[in-house]
Structure formats: C-alpha cells, structure tokens
Scaffold this motif. Sequence first.
Motif, PDB file in Angstrom:
ATOM      1  N   CYS A  73      -6.635   7.428  26.374  1.00 10.47           N
ATOM      2  CA  CYS A  73      -8.067   7.191  26.168  1.00 10.47           C
ATOM      3  C   CYS A  73      -8.930   8.066  27.086  1.00 10.47           C
ATOM      4  O   CYS A  73     -10.107   8.277  26.804  1.00 10.47           O
ATOM      5  CB  CYS A  73      -8.396   5.716  26.381  1.00 10.47           C
ATOM      6  SG  CYS A  73      -7.873   4.677  24.999  1.00 10.47           S
ATOM      7  N   GLN A  74      -8.365   8.562  28.138  1.00  9.23           N
ATOM      8  CA  GLN A  74      -9.093   9.454  29.042  1.00  9.23           C
ATOM      9  C   GLN A  74      -9.003  10.918  28.630  1.00  9.23           C
ATOM     10  O   GLN A  74      -9.668  11.770  29.209  1.00  9.23           O
ATOM     11  CB  GLN A  74      -8.585   9.263  30.470  1.00  9.23           C
ATOM     12  CG  GLN A  74      -8.937   7.895  31.009  1.00  9.23           C
ATOM     13  CD  GLN A  74      -8.426   7.664  32.415  1.00  9.23           C
ATOM     14  OE1 GLN A  74      -8.036   8.576  33.122  1.00  9.23           O
ATOM     15  NE2 GLN A  74      -8.434   6.408  32.830  1.00  9.23           N
ATOM     16  N   ASP A 104     -12.601  -2.799  24.735  1.00 10.13           N
ATOM     17  CA  ASP A 104     -13.989  -3.101  25.092  1.00 10.13           C
ATOM     18  C   ASP A 104     -14.692  -3.809  23.936  1.00 10.13           C
ATOM     19  O   ASP A 104     -15.566  -4.645  24.150  1.00 10.13           O
ATOM     20  CB  ASP A 104     -14.744  -1.813  25.431  1.00 10.13           C
ATOM     21  CG  ASP A 104     -14.049  -1.003  26.518  1.00 10.13           C
ATOM     22  OD1 ASP A 104     -13.641  -1.604  27.537  1.00 10.13           O
ATOM     23  OD2 ASP A 104     -13.898   0.215  26.342  1.00 10.13           O
ATOM     24  N   CYS A 136     -11.420   1.338  22.987  1.00  7.67           N
ATOM     25  CA  CYS A 136     -11.026   1.369  24.396  1.00  7.67           C
ATOM     26  C   CYS A 136     -11.575   2.656  24.999  1.00  7.67           C
ATOM     27  O   CYS A 136     -11.217   3.751  24.545  1.00  7.67           O
ATOM     28  CB  CYS A 136      -9.506   1.319  24.531  1.00  7.67           C
ATOM     29  SG  CYS A 136      -8.895   1.449  26.222  1.00  7.67           S
ATOM     30  N   GLN A 137     -12.466   2.533  25.943  1.00  6.06           N
ATOM     31  CA  GLN A 137     -13.049   3.686  26.619  1.00  6.06           C
ATOM     32  C   GLN A 137     -13.597   4.719  25.631  1.00  6.06           C
ATOM     33  O   GLN A 137     -13.408   5.920  25.785  1.00  6.06           O
ATOM     34  CB  GLN A 137     -12.034   4.329  27.558  1.00  6.06           C
ATOM     35  CG  GLN A 137     -11.580   3.411  28.663  1.00  6.06           C
ATOM     36  CD  GLN A 137     -10.581   4.068  29.593  1.00  6.06           C
ATOM     37  OE1 GLN A 137     -10.367   5.279  29.587  1.00  6.06           O
ATOM     38  NE2 GLN A 137      -9.944   3.262  30.421  1.00  6.06           N
TER      39      GLN A 137
END
Length: 172
Positions: A73-74, A104, A136-137
């Motif tokens: 996700c990053q 989230d 997510c992110q």
Amino acid sequence: MSQPQSLEGPHPDRESLQVRCAVITVSDTRNFETDRSGQLIRDRLTWAGHSIVTYQILKDEPALIAETVLQLCQNPDIDALLLNGGTGIAPRDTTYDAIARLLDKTLPGFGELLRQLSFAEVGSRAMASRAIAGVCQGKLVFSMPGSSNAVSLALDSLILPELVHLVTQLQK
C-alpha cells in the motif's frame, strides 16, 4: 422488477485507466506452478488492460499478510491489491482477520454481493466466505476466496466492471 445492470456497469467510465495491481495468493500449499487462482487473476486483469506490478504467494500467517499488504500500500506504483485465499473459517484461514483491521474504509457490498452470487452457484456453503474489500492507505483492496470458481465470479461480476471507477474515485 427492474433488469439487472450489465457487466459493463451502470454507466461507462469517462476515462480509460490502466490499473496497476498487486496479486497475492494466500496459501500454505500452492506454489507458482499450482496457483490456478493467482494465474486466473493475472490473466483476467491483463486481458482487461491492467498491469501486474507484483505477484506473490504468502503462507496463511496473519502477521505476514498484514505486513505485506501495508508494504504494498505504500508503493506509489500500485493502485489495487487483489488477494485470494484464506477467507474461510478453517483455523488456518486468517486473511480476513489480517485485512479487516487494516482497512480505512470498507466496501461491505463486495462481500455481500459475492456471497449472494455464490449462493446461486453453490447454495448455502456461500455463507462460509469472508470475502472483504475496502481501502487501505488510499489503495483499493479486494480479498476473495481461493477457489478458481469464486475468483472468476468475483472478477467477472464485481471487480472488473468497477475497478477503473473505484480507483478513479480514490484518485480524486
């Protein structure tokens, strides 16, 4: 009763978008040669014009699943993560537990609709699926069962018709 929407979705997306995807198979027994569901996901995404940034097979270990999802996700080169496997209720089925706490925002309709569609095919056994989707992110995450039939159903009926739209919404 009204007619169901076509697989094209309720309205066409205004722009074409190649969604950059991570494909993850969660399994204690599959490998790159025997992972039919992972291959199916990659083939269908590629056929639809999307790209596969990474493909991994992970053991069904919640900490490993969560760590890998958070790392992916990053990655700015990934828009969506598609996981398969580990969504049942057996003791080693931990994908849902690992994913649910990372989201989230959830898309409860994904699991609900997949179970409804599965019920039409396999009957009451569909209730054992803990398929889940969300954000997510800022990345779209889909977690589906590991059976090839369930993967095919999820991709063709739910994910591929809405993938571009959902990613576009996240990029606004």
